[in-house]
Write an enzyme that holds these catalytic residues in place. Sequence first.
Site, short mmCIF file in Angstrom:
data_model
loop_
_atom_site.label_atom_id
_atom_site.label_comp_id
_atom_site.label_asym_id
_atom_site.label_seq_id
_atom_site.Cartn_x
_atom_site.Cartn_y
_atom_site.Cartn_z
NE ARG A 4 10.27 3.58 -2.50
CZ ARG A 4 11.14 4.24 -1.72
NH1 ARG A 4 11.91 3.56 -0.90
NH2 ARG A 4 11.23 5.53 -1.77
NE ARG A 59 -2.98 6.99 3.54
CZ ARG A 59 -2.18 7.87 2.93
NH1 ARG A 59 -2.63 8.60 1.94
NH2 ARG A 59 -0.95 8.00 3.32
NE ARG A 115 16.36 2.07 -14.65
CZ ARG A 115 16.35 1.97 -15.96
NH1 ARG A 115 17.18 1.13 -16.58
NH2 ARG A 115 15.52 2.71 -16.69
NE ARG A 144 10.34 11.29 -9.81
CZ ARG A 144 10.51 10.60 -8.69
NH1 ARG A 144 9.48 10.31 -7.93
NH2 ARG A 144 11.70 10.19 -8.32
CD GLU A 150 13.13 12.08 -11.42
OE1 GLU A 150 12.60 13.08 -10.87
OE2 GLU A 150 13.22 10.98 -10.86
CE1 TYR A 153 14.02 3.96 -3.78
CE2 TYR A 153 12.86 2.02 -4.56
CZ TYR A 153 12.98 3.39 -4.48
OH TYR A 153 12.06 4.17 -5.12
CG ASP A 199 12.65 6.30 1.71
OD1 ASP A 199 12.88 6.48 0.51
OD2 ASP A 199 11.62 5.73 2.13
N1 UDP Z 1 5.11 3.95 -8.85
C1 UDP Z 1 4.19 3.80 -9.85
N2 UDP Z 1 3.48 4.86 -10.28
C2 UDP Z 1 3.65 6.10 -9.76
C3 UDP Z 1 4.59 6.27 -8.72
C4 UDP Z 1 5.31 5.18 -8.29
O1 UDP Z 1 4.01 2.70 -10.37
O2 UDP Z 1 2.99 7.04 -10.21
C5 UDP Z 1 5.89 2.77 -8.43
C6 UDP Z 1 7.17 2.62 -9.24
O3 UDP Z 1 7.42 1.24 -9.40
C7 UDP Z 1 8.21 3.22 -8.33
C8 UDP Z 1 7.70 2.77 -6.98
O4 UDP Z 1 6.29 2.88 -7.08
O5 UDP Z 1 9.49 2.73 -8.60
C9 UDP Z 1 8.21 3.58 -5.81
O6 UDP Z 1 7.86 4.92 -5.99
P1 UDP Z 1 8.51 6.08 -5.13
O7 UDP Z 1 7.71 7.31 -5.37
O8 UDP Z 1 8.68 5.61 -3.74
O9 UDP Z 1 9.93 6.23 -5.85
P2 UDP Z 1 11.10 7.31 -5.61
O10 UDP Z 1 10.42 8.57 -5.16
O11 UDP Z 1 12.03 6.70 -4.59
O12 UDP Z 1 11.72 7.45 -6.95
#
Ligand code: UDP
Length: 366
Positions: free
Chosen positions: A171, A175, A248, A279, A299, A347, A349
């Site tokens: 996801r 880059r 979850r 976070r 969170e 999952y 968006d």
């Molecule tokens: N992820 C990570 N470190 C980070 C942010 C994301 O390892 O700092 C991984 C983690 O496995 C997460 C996935 O990337 O579940 C997808 O992140 P995303 O930000 O897309 O999750 P959402 O915002 O949907 O909670």
Amino acid sequence: MKYDYLIVGAGLYGAVFAREAREKGKKCLVVERRNHIAGNVYCEEIHGIQVHRYGAHIFHTSDKKVWDYVCRFAEFNNYINSPIARYKGELYNLPFNMNTFSKMWGIATPGQAQDIIAAQIADLGITEPKNLEEQALSLVGRDVYEKLIKGYTEKQWGRACTDLPAFIIRRLPLRFTYDNNYFNDRYQGIPIGGYTKLVEKLLEGTEVRLNTDYLEHREELDGLAGKIIYTGMIDQFYDYDLGVLEYRSVRFETEELETENFQGNAVVNYTDREVPYTRIIEHKHFEFGKQPTTIISREYSSEWQKGDEPYYPVNDERNNALYGQYKARADREAKLIFGGRLGGYKYYDMDKVIAAALQLCEVELK
Ligand code: UDP
């Protein structure tokens, strides 16, 4: 029948369907278990700040049709998501890009970063990644995996990275340019005035009953409409009789602080295992807010149990197979259509939810 459609759930999927159906002259009733509309994109204004009550939502899409659609109902600001990752006091830019790599290794060029990653994974021999760990290692090498992915992911999902599907980490963009935009999508922003207003607009002219649990009033509600659009949990709908799908859940600790700017960014991820939350969101930064106080949400991620709010479907093999069984059953229902993140156990968006709802409208409202 009093209504053409009974829509269960006032989130994005249900609201888009309601809007389109109404425009086609269909009569809909929306029932919502909670005391507010907008599902998990619900925002509540506190002291001039839009607080994302069920977690941060940043709208992003490359689908012009979806973008044009949402822009009919809200004006979007120019927010670009650029989270910071915090690992034991070290700060890195996300998504994984040259800013991350130069901070991690003290290097300057894409070639240097690629050489380090290649050296770190040379002895692993991963050709086709089988799980999230292998996928992450093969993309960014061991240092980034250990500091920015492993701890965060295991907190977020409550599972070892070796037990999680690889798609979750895909996801995120990777880059080799100095670009901190978390998304690759063509369009991005936050609706000015919050998501609740956007959903309110979608639902304009449609009857909505809040505090109404469909499953508790099933018989009475079923008799009201020709067809049902169900956006709740598909396994719960069938009383879990084929088994329980895993989700979850998330718990938020939200507080207002007497300071103007707490962390200097909307999203800071805490990527080590020791910090218990995943976070901290500082809501005002989604809207470039200048209020004298600030509101933050820590969170915490947990395994969903009956009675909790479900957030993330755990799309591993076992759950996907079980969902397939529920889906096969759902497909045989003449009167029922399942959709949205919970109804489709996906999952998704926000843009994908809207695209799926519009797709259904094309078939259903011909
Ligand atoms: N992820 C990570 N470190 C980070 C942010 C994301 O390892 O700092 C991984 C983690 O496995 C997460 C996935 O990337 O579940 C997808 O992140 P995303 O930000 O897309 O999750 P959402 O915002 O949907 O909670």
